[in-house]
Motif scaffolding. Structure first.
Motif, mmCIF file in Angstrom:
data_model
loop_
_atom_site.group_PDB
_atom_site.id
_atom_site.type_symbol
_atom_site.label_atom_id
_atom_site.label_comp_id
_atom_site.label_asym_id
_atom_site.label_seq_id
_atom_site.Cartn_x
_atom_site.Cartn_y
_atom_site.Cartn_z
ATOM 1 N N PHE A 1 -1.021 1.542 -14.901
ATOM 2 C CA PHE A 1 -0.111 1.252 -13.852
ATOM 3 C C PHE A 1 -0.942 0.516 -12.833
ATOM 4 C CE2 PHE A 1 2.176 4.579 -15.965
ATOM 5 C CZ PHE A 1 3.180 4.084 -16.530
ATOM 6 N N ARG A 2 -0.239 -0.417 -12.030
ATOM 7 C CA ARG A 2 -1.123 -1.182 -11.040
ATOM 8 C C ARG A 2 -1.324 -0.297 -9.789
ATOM 9 N NH1 ARG A 2 0.945 -5.736 -8.690
ATOM 10 N NH2 ARG A 2 2.999 -5.114 -9.091
ATOM 11 N N LYS A 3 -0.332 0.479 -9.391
ATOM 12 C CA LYS A 3 -0.327 1.171 -8.172
ATOM 13 C C LYS A 3 0.423 2.684 -8.598
ATOM 14 C CE LYS A 3 1.082 -3.054 -5.703
ATOM 15 N NZ LYS A 3 2.065 -3.773 -5.108
ATOM 16 N N VAL A 4 -0.179 3.741 -7.810
ATOM 17 C CA VAL A 4 0.217 5.056 -7.970
ATOM 18 C C VAL A 4 0.611 5.427 -6.740
ATOM 19 C CG1 VAL A 4 -1.357 5.401 -9.879
ATOM 20 C CG2 VAL A 4 -2.071 6.097 -7.742
ATOM 21 N N GLN A 5 1.334 6.802 -6.630
ATOM 22 C CA GLN A 5 1.839 7.386 -5.575
ATOM 23 C C GLN A 5 0.320 8.246 -4.809
ATOM 24 O OE1 GLN A 5 5.207 9.689 -6.374
ATOM 25 N NE2 GLN A 5 6.385 7.827 -6.222
ATOM 26 N N THR B 1 -3.356 1.531 -1.919
ATOM 27 C CA THR B 1 -2.854 0.133 -1.437
ATOM 28 C C THR B 1 -2.747 0.005 0.048
ATOM 29 O OG1 THR B 1 -0.459 1.235 -1.520
ATOM 30 C CG2 THR B 1 -1.483 0.042 -3.513
ATOM 31 N N LYS B 2 -2.557 -1.105 0.674
ATOM 32 C CA LYS B 2 -2.369 -1.259 2.042
ATOM 33 C C LYS B 2 -1.674 -2.440 2.174
ATOM 34 C CE LYS B 2 -5.544 -1.107 6.136
ATOM 35 N NZ LYS B 2 -6.912 -1.559 6.432
ATOM 36 N N LYS B 3 -0.984 -2.254 3.414
ATOM 37 C CA LYS B 3 -0.112 -3.567 3.806
ATOM 38 C C LYS B 3 -0.867 -4.359 4.581
ATOM 39 C CE LYS B 3 4.692 -2.158 3.117
ATOM 40 N NZ LYS B 3 5.568 -3.487 3.012
ATOM 41 N N TYR C 1 -8.610 -0.931 -2.255
ATOM 42 C CA TYR C 1 -9.799 -0.214 -2.861
ATOM 43 C C TYR C 1 -9.502 0.899 -3.969
ATOM 44 C CZ TYR C 1 -9.166 3.392 0.560
ATOM 45 O OH TYR C 1 -8.662 4.392 1.491
ATOM 46 N N TRP C 2 -10.327 1.180 -4.720
ATOM 47 C CA TRP C 2 -10.275 2.410 -5.707
ATOM 48 C C TRP C 2 -10.933 3.481 -4.943
ATOM 49 C CZ3 TRP C 2 -7.385 1.799 -10.170
ATOM 50 C CH2 TRP C 2 -7.198 0.443 -10.482
ATOM 51 N N SER C 3 -10.298 4.554 -5.134
ATOM 52 C CA SER C 3 -10.856 6.063 -4.663
ATOM 53 C C SER C 3 -11.029 7.214 -5.725
ATOM 54 C CB SER C 3 -9.924 6.362 -3.459
ATOM 55 O OG SER C 3 -8.729 6.910 -4.012
ATOM 56 N N SER D 1 -5.338 -7.529 0.179
ATOM 57 C CA SER D 1 -4.243 -8.256 0.826
ATOM 58 C C SER D 1 -4.310 -9.456 1.387
ATOM 59 C CB SER D 1 -3.859 -7.322 1.806
ATOM 60 O OG SER D 1 -4.004 -5.874 1.462
ATOM 61 N N THR D 2 -3.440 -10.337 0.930
ATOM 62 C CA THR D 2 -3.693 -11.806 1.420
ATOM 63 C C THR D 2 -2.173 -12.154 1.870
ATOM 64 O OG1 THR D 2 -3.220 -12.568 -0.820
ATOM 65 C CG2 THR D 2 -5.659 -12.454 -0.212
ATOM 66 N N SER D 3 -1.323 -11.401 2.086
ATOM 67 C CA SER D 3 -0.004 -11.705 2.518
ATOM 68 C C SER D 3 -0.122 -12.369 3.936
ATOM 69 C CB SER D 3 0.925 -10.538 2.516
ATOM 70 O OG SER D 3 0.693 -9.773 1.304
ATOM 71 N N THR D 4 0.664 -13.168 4.265
ATOM 72 C CA THR D 4 0.731 -13.863 5.451
ATOM 73 C C THR D 4 1.380 -12.748 6.558
ATOM 74 O OG1 THR D 4 2.702 -14.926 4.844
ATOM 75 C CG2 THR D 4 0.654 -16.293 4.814
ATOM 76 N N PRO D 5 0.668 -12.774 7.566
ATOM 77 C CA PRO D 5 1.502 -11.925 8.599
ATOM 78 C C PRO D 5 2.653 -12.370 8.982
ATOM 79 C CG PRO D 5 -0.617 -12.870 9.495
ATOM 80 C CD PRO D 5 -0.451 -13.297 8.126
ATOM 81 N N ALA D 6 3.554 -11.458 9.409
ATOM 82 C CA ALA D 6 4.929 -11.827 9.858
ATOM 83 C C ALA D 6 4.885 -12.548 11.207
ATOM 84 C CB ALA D 6 5.986 -10.633 10.204
#
Lengths: 142, 254
Positions: free
Chosen positions: A11-15, A77-79, A94-96, B244-249
């Motif tokens: 899976f690409r992302k995990v909880q 993950t990070k927004k 990143y991976w941890s 992350s490369t999404s464009t900021p809002a």
């Protein structure tokens, strides 16, 4: 610096999960004569582990043998900045590795105790948790 | 010259008083031997008490009171006991890195021959939290883990800048309790690069066998490692999305 990460994942992302309790596995010297053991818990990024590994290898001048007892399996993950909440989970940043108190991080053999201690001191300065140096000889004394 | 001097004073002073001989050396019938080649057995003594409660709570209370929970098991069944922590620490210090028989003094006055089969440590405090004692019959063969003591610096390390890689720190031996070796001495000084020592080459002692595969590697002298930078494989790159490369809002949307 090379990035340590799994070559393939299901899976690409995990909880996120939780990091509780002390280490019940990977908590003793298994391969080498000396090691570095974490005393705190954390989610350790792969770049710290790689920096510590490089510090040990360079300090020992490629003598001896080094084992890395943990591996960064967990994608974090990070927004992006200034993005509104929602619209799904962010991208993998990143991976941890999950580190619990008592986890043995690195082991070394084939070098003197003083060289191993110095290498582990340098590695300790690269990682975010408090660690201690352990040796097989000291443990055998009780 | 030192040895000759030993003999000259041997007649006037008992061996125990010759302190300058150095720890570990002894005179035996006119020859000097080192304990590495003299596998005398240590027999240690340990007092144990019976314990009633089993489980986490009673075990924790025992540890708080300075005892270590333990179990004695063997062919006659098992019995839960406790051992004084300080007495066990003293025993372990005198035992050192060697296999030895332990004579247990039971609470009812009986005695039992045993070996320390295993013990668990707290990973953080390194305190011993539980002991497994295996009761042994003096006339029946047993399988025990015996430490291997490596000596010497391999030629491959000295000359070829190789690395001595010790694979096995202890090995299972099968023997009668009276034949139990304290440790097995292995000399690795003649190892060249890419050579290894196998179980089949271990010294043969009378009454001692090594169960299992004879081709297991004890230690090897590996060639020096070349540091090669880990390159990101295409598969790895595909598995990891780019950071992350999404464009900021845009602020106007707020």
């Amino acid at each position: 610096m090379a990035n340590i990460q799994p070559s393939r994942t299901k899976f690409r992302k995990v909880q996120k999960g939780r990091n509780r309790g002390n280490a019940t596995v990977c908590n003793a010297l298994a391969f080498g004569d000396f090691g570095i053991q974490a005393l705190e818990r954390c989610r350790m990024p792969a770049n710290q582990l790689e920096a510590a590994r490089v510090a040990i290898t360079r300090s020992l001048k490629r003598k001896g043998k080094v084992w890395m007892r943990v591996f960064p399996h967990i994608p974090v993950t990070k927004k992006p900045a200034e993005v509104r909440m929602g619209s799904g989970k962010g991208n993998v940043e990143y991976w941890s590795a999950t580190i619990k108190p008592g986890t043995m991080l690195f082991e070394v053999s084939g070098v003197s105790a003083s060289a191993a201690r110095e290498a582990m001191r340098l590695a300790d300065s690269k990682i975010q948790v408090r660690c201690r140096f352990v040796s097989r000889e000291e443990l055998e004394k009780y | 010259m030192g040895i000759a001097f030993c003999f000259s004073i041997f007649s006037v002073r008992p061996l125990s008083q010759i302190s300058w001989l150095g720890r570990g050396w002894e005179l035996n019938l006119g020859t000097v031997t080192h304990p590495e080649y003299n596998n005398m057995k240590k027999q240690l003594k340990l007092a144990v008490k019976n314990r009633d409660g089993i489980g986490r709570g009673p075990a924790r209370r025992l540890r708080k009171s300075g005892q270590i929970p333990a179990i004695i098991y063997g062919k006659s069944g098992s019995k839960t006991v406790s051992v004084d922590a300080i007495a066990f620490r003293t025993l372990m210090r005198s035992k050192g890195d060697s296999a030895s028989l332990v004579e247990l003094a039971l609470e009812d006055g009986g005695k039992e021959l045993s070996i320390i089969k295993d013990f668990q440590r707290d990973p953080l405090s390194t305190a011993i939290i539980h002991i497994d004692l295996l009761a042994v019959d003096p006339n029946v063969e047993m399988t025990v883990s015996v430490p291997i003591h490596y000596s010497g610096e391999p030629v491959g390390v000295k000359v070829g800048n190789g690395v001595l890689d010790i694979i096995l720190h202890d090995i299972d031996v099968r023997c009668l309790p009276k034949d139990l070796p304290e440790f097995i001495a292995v000399d690795v000084s003649e190892l060249q690069i890419n050579e290894s020592i196998h179980v089949g080459k271990l010294p043969k002692a009378e009454g001692v066998t090594y169960p299992g595969d004879e081709n297991r590697v004890l230690a090897l002298c590996a060639a020096p490692e070349e540091e090669t930078p880990v390159e990101e494989t295409p598969a790895a790159a595909a598995a990891t999305p780019a950071p992350s490369t999404s464009t900021p809002a845009p602020a106007a949307q707020k």
